[in-house]
Design an enzyme around this catalytic site. Structure first.
Site, PDB file in Angstrom:
ATOM      1  N   ASP A 116       0.874  -1.176   0.000  1.00 35.53           N
ATOM      2  CA  ASP A 116       0.000   0.000   0.000  1.00 35.53           C
ATOM      3  C   ASP A 116       0.911   1.225   0.000  1.00 35.53           C
ATOM      4  OD1 ASP A 116      -1.968  -1.885   0.445  1.00 35.53           O
ATOM      5  OD2 ASP A 116      -2.940  -0.769   2.061  1.00 35.53           O
ATOM      6  N   HIS A 172       5.129  -7.179  -0.050  1.00 36.75           N
ATOM      7  CA  HIS A 172       4.866  -8.475  -0.670  1.00 36.75           C
ATOM      8  C   HIS A 172       5.631  -8.638  -1.984  1.00 36.75           C
ATOM      9  CE1 HIS A 172       1.148  -9.349   1.864  1.00 36.75           C
ATOM     10  NE2 HIS A 172       1.433  -8.083   2.160  1.00 36.75           N
ATOM     11  N   SER A 259       8.222   4.402   5.282  1.00 31.95           N
ATOM     12  CA  SER A 259       9.201   3.520   4.658  1.00 31.95           C
ATOM     13  C   SER A 259       9.026   3.534   3.145  1.00 31.95           C
ATOM     14  CB  SER A 259       9.043   2.091   5.186  1.00 31.95           C
ATOM     15  OG  SER A 259       8.844   2.079   6.581  1.00 31.95           O
TER      16      SER A 259
END
Length: 300
Positions: A116, A172, A259
């Protein structure tokens, strides 16, 4: 430091929206004033400062701040795997897991976004400039910590995915394949907010990083680079090197703080999603969620 507000394109609303920045006044002070910059170099970018922040977010008392955080930033609690009472500290909530099916993937011969966040992308890494402000260029050998990898991806396709503190903070795999063990690249922990990167893009290649090479059949070798930031004293890899993964499988997570994940593809292997290309050309990020379309695979 530019004081211009942070705006991005929302893939789901089709609108240009303004980011609600956690700690905005603090960031403006640290990166936009002389005293703030002195504090940055003496204290804030040091690893022990982020460890201290992380320790505070691991206390039981920090759990009391979760409800206000959810309300302030409009976080969707319906998709969170565990009930709110299961979080015994703020960090537990910060790197929360989602319910299965919360991030459906598109069909077809595609690759998907790793996290996201707010994304920028360049079809050819040689044109990778103008991120957040025109004129700034990337130092690819420094970023990847390898002259050999920099040469391999010098004209490859690159996506920069910036996670805000309010985002889901697990990242991911963008495609199926077999990942190598992560390689750690040491460095300080400065902020990766556009407020900071507008004045010094080099934080991306001086901050602490962890690099994973994913070997795939469909798109060749893919590099996924996790970049730490202030408050992110640890990057946790949850996969096992040498063990095959499916597209969308979890790779790891960040503890508290904003991040970045950067993804590198070999030249000519994918075609980036149109909205990412269009907005990047205008120095604007595109908000989209993990598992959504990053690009389509070029038939060979």
């Amino acid at each position: 430091m530019s004081t211009e507000s942070i705006k991005f394109y929302n893939r789901y609303t089709g609108e240009i929206e303004q980011e609600k920045v956690l700690g905005e006044n603090y960031l403006r002070w640290v990166y936009g004033t002389t005293l703030g910059r002195v504090s940055l170099h003496v204290l804030i970018k040091r690893a022990f400062f982020s460890r201290l922040m992380g320790a505070m977010k691991n206390t039981r008392s920090s759990a009391k701040t979760i409800p206000a955080f959810i309300e302030e930033y409009g976080i969707n609690t319906d998709e969170i795997l565990e009930p709110m009472e299961a979080f015994t500290c703020f960090n537990d909530f910060f790197f929360r897991k989602l319910k299965p099916g919360s991030r459906p993937m598109p069909e077809g011969n595609v690759v998907v976004l790793p996290a996201d966040g707010r994304h920028m992308g360049w079809q050819d890494a040689a044109t990778m400039q103008g991120a957040f402000v025109k004129g700034q260029k990337f130092d690819l050998p420094a970023l990847l910590g390898s002259a050999e990898l920099a040469e391999k991806y010098a004209h490859g396709t690159v996506v920069l995915s910036r996670l805000c503190p309010v985002d889901y903070h697990r990242f991911h795999f963008v495609a199926e394949g077999t990942p190598e063990a992560a390689v750690r690249i040491p460095g300080p922990l400065a902020s990766v907010s556009p407020y900071c990167l507008r004045s010094k893009l080099a934080w991306l290649w001086t901050n602490k990083r962890e690099l994973t090479v994913l070997h795939t059949e469909r798109v060749g070798d893919v590099v996924q680079l996790a970049v730490g930031a202030t408050g992110v004293g640890a990057i946790f890899q949850t996969y096992e090197g040498g063990k095959p993964v499916a597209m969308g499988d979890e790779q790891g997570y960040f503890a508290f703080g904003g991040s970045t994940v950067m993804t590198f593809f070999e030249p000519g292997r994918i075609q980036l999603a149109e909205d990412i290309v269009r907005n990047t050309a205008e120095c604007r990020e595109t908000f989209a969620r993990q598992g959504d379309l990053l690009g389509t695979v070029v038939e060979r």
